[in-house]
Motif scaffolding. Structure first.
Motif, PDB file in Angstrom:
ATOM      1  N   PHE A   1       0.814  -1.218   0.000  1.00  0.00           N
ATOM      2  CA  PHE A   1       0.000   0.000   0.000  1.00  0.00           C
ATOM      3  C   PHE A   1       0.847   1.267   0.000  1.00  0.00           C
ATOM      4  O   PHE A   1       0.477   2.262  -0.607  1.00  0.00           O
ATOM      5  N   ILE A   2       1.985   1.211   0.664  1.00  0.00           N
ATOM      6  CA  ILE A   2       2.868   2.374   0.621  1.00  0.00           C
ATOM      7  C   ILE A   2       3.254   2.652  -0.834  1.00  0.00           C
ATOM      8  O   ILE A   2       3.265   3.783  -1.290  1.00  0.00           O
ATOM      9  N   ARG A   3       3.503   1.574  -1.570  1.00  0.00           N
ATOM     10  CA  ARG A   3       3.900   1.700  -2.975  1.00  0.00           C
ATOM     11  C   ARG A   3       2.699   2.168  -3.814  1.00  0.00           C
ATOM     12  O   ARG A   3       2.793   3.133  -4.552  1.00  0.00           O
ATOM     13  N   GLU A   4       1.586   1.476  -3.682  1.00  0.00           N
ATOM     14  CA  GLU A   4       0.446   1.746  -4.558  1.00  0.00           C
ATOM     15  C   GLU A   4      -0.141   3.136  -4.350  1.00  0.00           C
ATOM     16  O   GLU A   4      -0.566   3.791  -5.289  1.00  0.00           O
ATOM     17  N   LEU A   5      -0.188   3.561  -3.098  1.00  0.00           N
ATOM     18  CA  LEU A   5      -0.789   4.858  -2.827  1.00  0.00           C
ATOM     19  C   LEU A   5       0.238   5.987  -2.803  1.00  0.00           C
ATOM     20  O   LEU A   5      -0.129   7.151  -2.682  1.00  0.00           O
ATOM     21  N   GLY A   6       1.493   5.607  -2.945  1.00  0.00           N
ATOM     22  CA  GLY A   6       2.531   6.632  -2.922  1.00  0.00           C
ATOM     23  C   GLY A   6       2.604   7.364  -1.595  1.00  0.00           C
ATOM     24  O   GLY A   6       2.690   8.582  -1.542  1.00  0.00           O
ATOM     25  N   ILE A   7       2.549   6.604  -0.497  1.00  0.00           N
ATOM     26  CA  ILE A   7       2.649   7.223   0.827  1.00  0.00           C
ATOM     27  C   ILE A   7       4.107   7.609   1.061  1.00  0.00           C
ATOM     28  O   ILE A   7       4.997   6.758   1.005  1.00  0.00           O
ATOM     29  N   LYS A   8       4.342   8.886   1.283  1.00  0.00           N
ATOM     30  CA  LYS A   8       5.717   9.343   1.490  1.00  0.00           C
ATOM     31  C   LYS A   8       6.088   9.223   2.959  1.00  0.00           C
ATOM     32  O   LYS A   8       5.611   9.986   3.794  1.00  0.00           O
TER      33      LYS A   8
ATOM     34  N   GLN B   1      -1.106  11.271   5.860  1.00  0.00           N
ATOM     35  CA  GLN B   1      -1.932  10.665   6.908  1.00  0.00           C
ATOM     36  C   GLN B   1      -3.246  10.187   6.304  1.00  0.00           C
ATOM     37  O   GLN B   1      -3.730   9.102   6.607  1.00  0.00           O
ATOM     38  N   GLN B   2      -3.816  11.022   5.435  1.00  0.00           N
ATOM     39  CA  GLN B   2      -5.069  10.655   4.801  1.00  0.00           C
ATOM     40  C   GLN B   2      -4.891   9.389   3.964  1.00  0.00           C
ATOM     41  O   GLN B   2      -5.758   8.522   3.942  1.00  0.00           O
ATOM     42  N   LYS B   3      -3.732   9.284   3.297  1.00  0.00           N
ATOM     43  CA  LYS B   3      -3.478   8.087   2.490  1.00  0.00           C
ATOM     44  C   LYS B   3      -3.380   6.836   3.364  1.00  0.00           C
ATOM     45  O   LYS B   3      -3.856   5.767   2.993  1.00  0.00           O
ATOM     46  N   VAL B   4      -2.755   6.991   4.535  1.00  0.00           N
ATOM     47  CA  VAL B   4      -2.651   5.846   5.443  1.00  0.00           C
ATOM     48  C   VAL B   4      -4.052   5.384   5.836  1.00  0.00           C
ATOM     49  O   VAL B   4      -4.371   4.196   5.866  1.00  0.00           O
TER      50      VAL B   4
END
Lengths: 322, 517
Positions: B392-399, B415-418
């Motif tokens: 999910f870090i990869r797919e959503l591009g969580i920095k 935070q919203q992406k998490v």
């Protein structure tokens, strides 16, 4: 609605019913339970706890807590014992003054420094305990028997113990303040909703300041009685008094979260606990069971736990009914 | 309390160029508010426009950083609600700020107790409370705890209290949000009485019809500034709404969001539908459908019932009327767990309060709801957790520096992406997003918006609530406009434009012609 009312009535007056039942039990079971001597010494001894519980009652009604009352009473007993050679008034002034000073520190920490009451009074508890030991030179301090100081704790008013009379007067004043002054109503309003009370224009900090100072003063007065009654200032007394006081307040139907409570039923709570321990002594005396002081502590602890659990359930139901 | 002579009555309150910052962030930039004697003055604006802050500055709850306040012609500076009250300004707050455990009398009389021989005179206080309440045609036992009465009665008690202080200015912050129509009628008649006595009222409300019924003047705020002041009868509803939202009704801009064009051919059958949903005053009659792969947008003013409807769908509250179906079967969630089991997810508006756990790591936050699935015999399966988190870090591009960074240290967008990832990891069919881009900087906003679209392209049904008009109009495939708890209009994306949505928000109908104010 009616159910809510019933729950409220039980919450408020349950302690009186329990008190009556316990007295009846003692009367039927022990010959000398209602003897003049037993009743008067019971009142004399428990007057100290009654004073501490009165202060605690006001603090809890604002939604706070004062854990320092036990060690403040010990400090008060030492201070008054040291001042006792100069007479009754200096003895009283020293004990109450020491209590007020501790209360002032609590009040400042809670209202000015915005510390949680639990933390602030825990710190004061340690500090007061240390001060008492320092002041007393790590031992009990005998009081002067010549100055008449011992009358405060040991004397009688006609045949009624003077400390018990002091407690009765204090409770009358407390009840009057709670029910018939704006400050008293503000105490309850703050416990019921501090932010709402502030928005309603009440001077919440001032009221909270007052209750912590009063609690300290009353603990100091209890210390004076302690020294006078037992003939010595006792720096290591007062351990667990705060628990006794909290328990008496809670048994008396005052909400531990604040906002609702009564002075009169707090007194009933003190008597209930006092008589319960008295009954345990009688049981010991009858020889059926033999309870060491340690076992008595365990029983007290369990009893308090049951009471607090019951109140928590009752409170939940009451708040749901609201 | 003399009646002013004919012509414009004197200024009672004059607040000018008020500024207020919280932790360096301006809440009020350049706010002004002028109220005449005997005037009912509407104060309106979107969430965060600064209405409440302005009121709290006036009542001494907050201290202003700059600006001037004149009350009855004199400089006015109070430091507590108590002082404001003593000086003739009473406030009824939005949440009922009374003490439920105490009696009605105490709640009305606290702070101005009646005494006899220095002690409280309970009989006089009970009589006073009864007298004040009788103005509202309310006869209750004033000795009983306030909490035993319903919300509307409590609201009336709050108003009785405010009036009891013989105020020159009464501030009502959304006083009608918990009242039914009859009670609103009673309240309005009290406001008219006050007005006749020369008392001024500041009336904060999101219900436009009410403003036209009871107010003389209106001040509109946006982003901490006063953007317009007008006589109520000189400003139309559409103009009012446009000023609140900062939209120019005439100009329709180009793309302002990152949703971009969508290929809507992949939108499939109806997955979820609600008919006639109702719960209390907030949600009265809401119907809508959501198709697989579709982004449905809820538009509406604050208090229109958007979040409340979403809570009903998610089982956080229970509807008192209406039906819902999910994938063709009747759907009655008793609790959020039921909704989750049915394949729903809900990213709340209050990210900090209800969503993330700031002190926990990205990995922990992400898998919080998944723990039962990635545990074996109650023991967390580390490798599975790492696998999911990294995906999910990869797919959503969580920095983030890695799965073990604390969420507290991430930006609002990340935070919203998490939070999104947490729900996506559950593999939902329907995701409710309440204000998904609030408080997020522009760049991250675009990323979140693109992400939402990509998810819908993959077949996820999205119910998106947003107060930003362009987000709804450009992002949603279908727009439902809610007004006062009723779904008044359904617009297809092709047919939707700002004017139509604004008109529906203002008038409750999408017909832009023939609307009257």
């Amino acid at each position: 609605m009616n159910r809510a009312r019933l729950v409220r009535i039980i919450g408020t007056y349950g302690v009186l019913i329990a008190l009556a039942a316990l007295i009846l039990f003692g009367f039927l079971r022990y010959d000398r339970f209602l003897s003049f001597y037993n009743v008067m010494s019971l009142l004399r001894y428990n007057s100290m706890f009654a004073l501490v519980a009165l202060g605690m009652c006001f603090v809890i009604m604002t939604g706070g807590i004062d854990l320092s009352v036990g060690s403040v009473a010990a400090l008060g007993s030492v201070a008054s014992a040291l001042a006792s050679p100069y007479g009754i008034v200096p003895g009283l002034a020293a004990g109450i003054g020491a209590g007020l000073a501790a209360g002032l520190i609590n009040a400042t920490l809670v209202t000015r420094a915005n510390l949680m009451p639990f933390i602030a009074t825990l710190a004061t508890m340690q500090a007061a305990s240390g001060s008492a030991l320092l002041l007393a030179g790590n031992q009990t301090v005998s009081v002067s028997y010549e100055s008449g100081f011992t009358a405060i704790g040991q004397g009688n008013f006609w045949t009624f113990p003077i400390p018990a009379a002091i407690a009765v007067v204090a409770y009358l004043i407390g009840s009057l303040v709670l029910n018939y002054t704006g400050t008293g109503r503000a105490v309850l309003a703050i416990g019921g909703g501090e932010d709402a009370s502030r928005l309603m224009g009440l001077r919440t900090d001032r009221v909270k300041f007052l209750v912590y100072v009063a609690s300290g003063g009353l603990a100091g007065l209890a210390g004076v009685i302690l020294a006078s009654q037992f003939g010595a200032g006792q720096p290591i007394e007062g351990v667990g008094w705060e628990l006794f006081a909290i328990a008496a307040v809670v048994v008396g139907g005052t909400l531990l979260t604040g906002g609702s409570g009564s002075v009169v039923t707090t007194l009933a709570g003190v008597l209930l606990l006092g008589i319960l321990f008295n009954v345990l002594n009688f049981e010991n005396g009858m020889g059926w069971i033999s309870l060491s002081a340690y076992w008595q502590s365990v029983i007290r602890g369990l009893f308090l736990l049951v009471v607090v659990l019951l109140q928590a359930r009752l409170t939940r139901r009451r708040l749901n009914a609201l | 309390m003399t009646r002013p002579p004919d012509g414009p009555s004197p200024l009672l309150l004059d607040m000018r160029d008020i500024q207020k910052r919280f932790a360096g962030i301006p809440a009020l930039a350049d706010a002004s508010l002028c109220v005449r004697s005997g005037e009912v003055h509407a104060l309106i604006g979107q969430n965060g426009a600064g209405k409440s802050t302005l009121i709290k500055v006036l009542t001494g709850y907050h201290r202003k950083d700059a600006g001037q306040v004149l009350f009855e012609g004199e400089p006015f500076e109070v430091h507590s609600p108590h002082q404001a009250q003593v000086n003739g300004i009473s406030t009824i707050y939005q949440e009922i700020n009374l003490v439920p455990l105490r009696s009605v009398t105490e709640n009305i009389c606290l702070g101005r107790e009646q005494r006899r021989y220095g002690l409280l005179d309970w009989n006089a206080m009970h009589a006073e409370a009864e007298r004040l309440l009788s103005r509202f045609a309310i006869g209750i036992d004033v000795r009983r705890p306030l909490g035993e009465f319903n919300t509307a009665t409590q609201q009336m008690v709050a108003i009785a209290r405010a009036i009891g202080f013989s105020a020159r200015l009464v501030i009502m912050d959304e006083p009608t949000s918990s009242l039914d129509e009859r009670e609103v009628g009673v309240l309005f008649s009290v406001i008219h009485q006050l007005k006749a006595e020369g008392v001024s009222v500041i009336f904060v409300s999101h219900k436009l019809d009410e403003l036209y019924e009871v107010c003389d003047q209106v001040t509109i705020m946006r982003d901490g500034r006063t953007v317009r002041t007008a006589a109520m009868k000189e400003i139309g509803k559409l103009e009012l709404v446009a000023a609140m939202l900062g939209r120019d009704v005439a100009a329709v801009e180009g793309h302002a969001t990152a949703f971009g064009e969508r290929d809507r051919s992949r939108i499939a059958d109806v997955m979820f539908s609600a008919r006639g949903l109702g719960a209390g005053q907030a949600v009265r009659n809401v119907s809508f459908d959501l198709r697989r792969g579709e982004i449905a947008g809820f538009a509406g003013l604050l208090g229109a019932g958007r979040t409340e409807t979403a809570r009903l769908v998610f089982g956080a509250d229970r509807p008192s009327s209406g039906q819902m179906t999910m994938e063709g079967a009747a759907y009655h969630p008793d609790r959020p767990a039921d909704a989750i089991a049915a394949g729903m997810g809900f990213c709340t508006e209050d990210r900090k309060g209800e969503g993330i756990v700031p002190e926990m790591t990205v990995a922990e936050n992400l898998t919080l709801a998944l723990l039962p699935k990635i545990s074996r015999n109650g023991v967390l399966d580390d490798s599975r957790q790492r696998e999911i988190v990294e995906r999910f870090i990869r797919e959503l591009g969580i920095k983030c520096s890695g799965p073990n960074q604390k969420v507290r240290e991430l930006s609002g967008g990340n935070q919203q992406k998490v939070l999104l990832a947490r729900w996506l990891a559950m593999n939902p069919k329907l995701l409710i997003l309440d204000e998904p881009t609030r408080g997020i900087d522009v760049g991250a906003k675009g990323e979140i918006q693109r992400l939402i679209r990509r998810l819908a392209d993959q077949g996820l049904g999205v119910l998106m609530i947003s107060s930003e008009l362009e987000e709804v109009i450009e992002g949603a495939d279908r727009i439902f406009v809610l007004r006062d708890g009723v779904s008044v209009t359904e617009l297809e994306a092709e047919a939707a434009n700002e004017e139509k949505v604004l008109t529906a928000m203002a008038h409750g109908t999408s017909a832009s012609s023939g609307a009257t104010t």
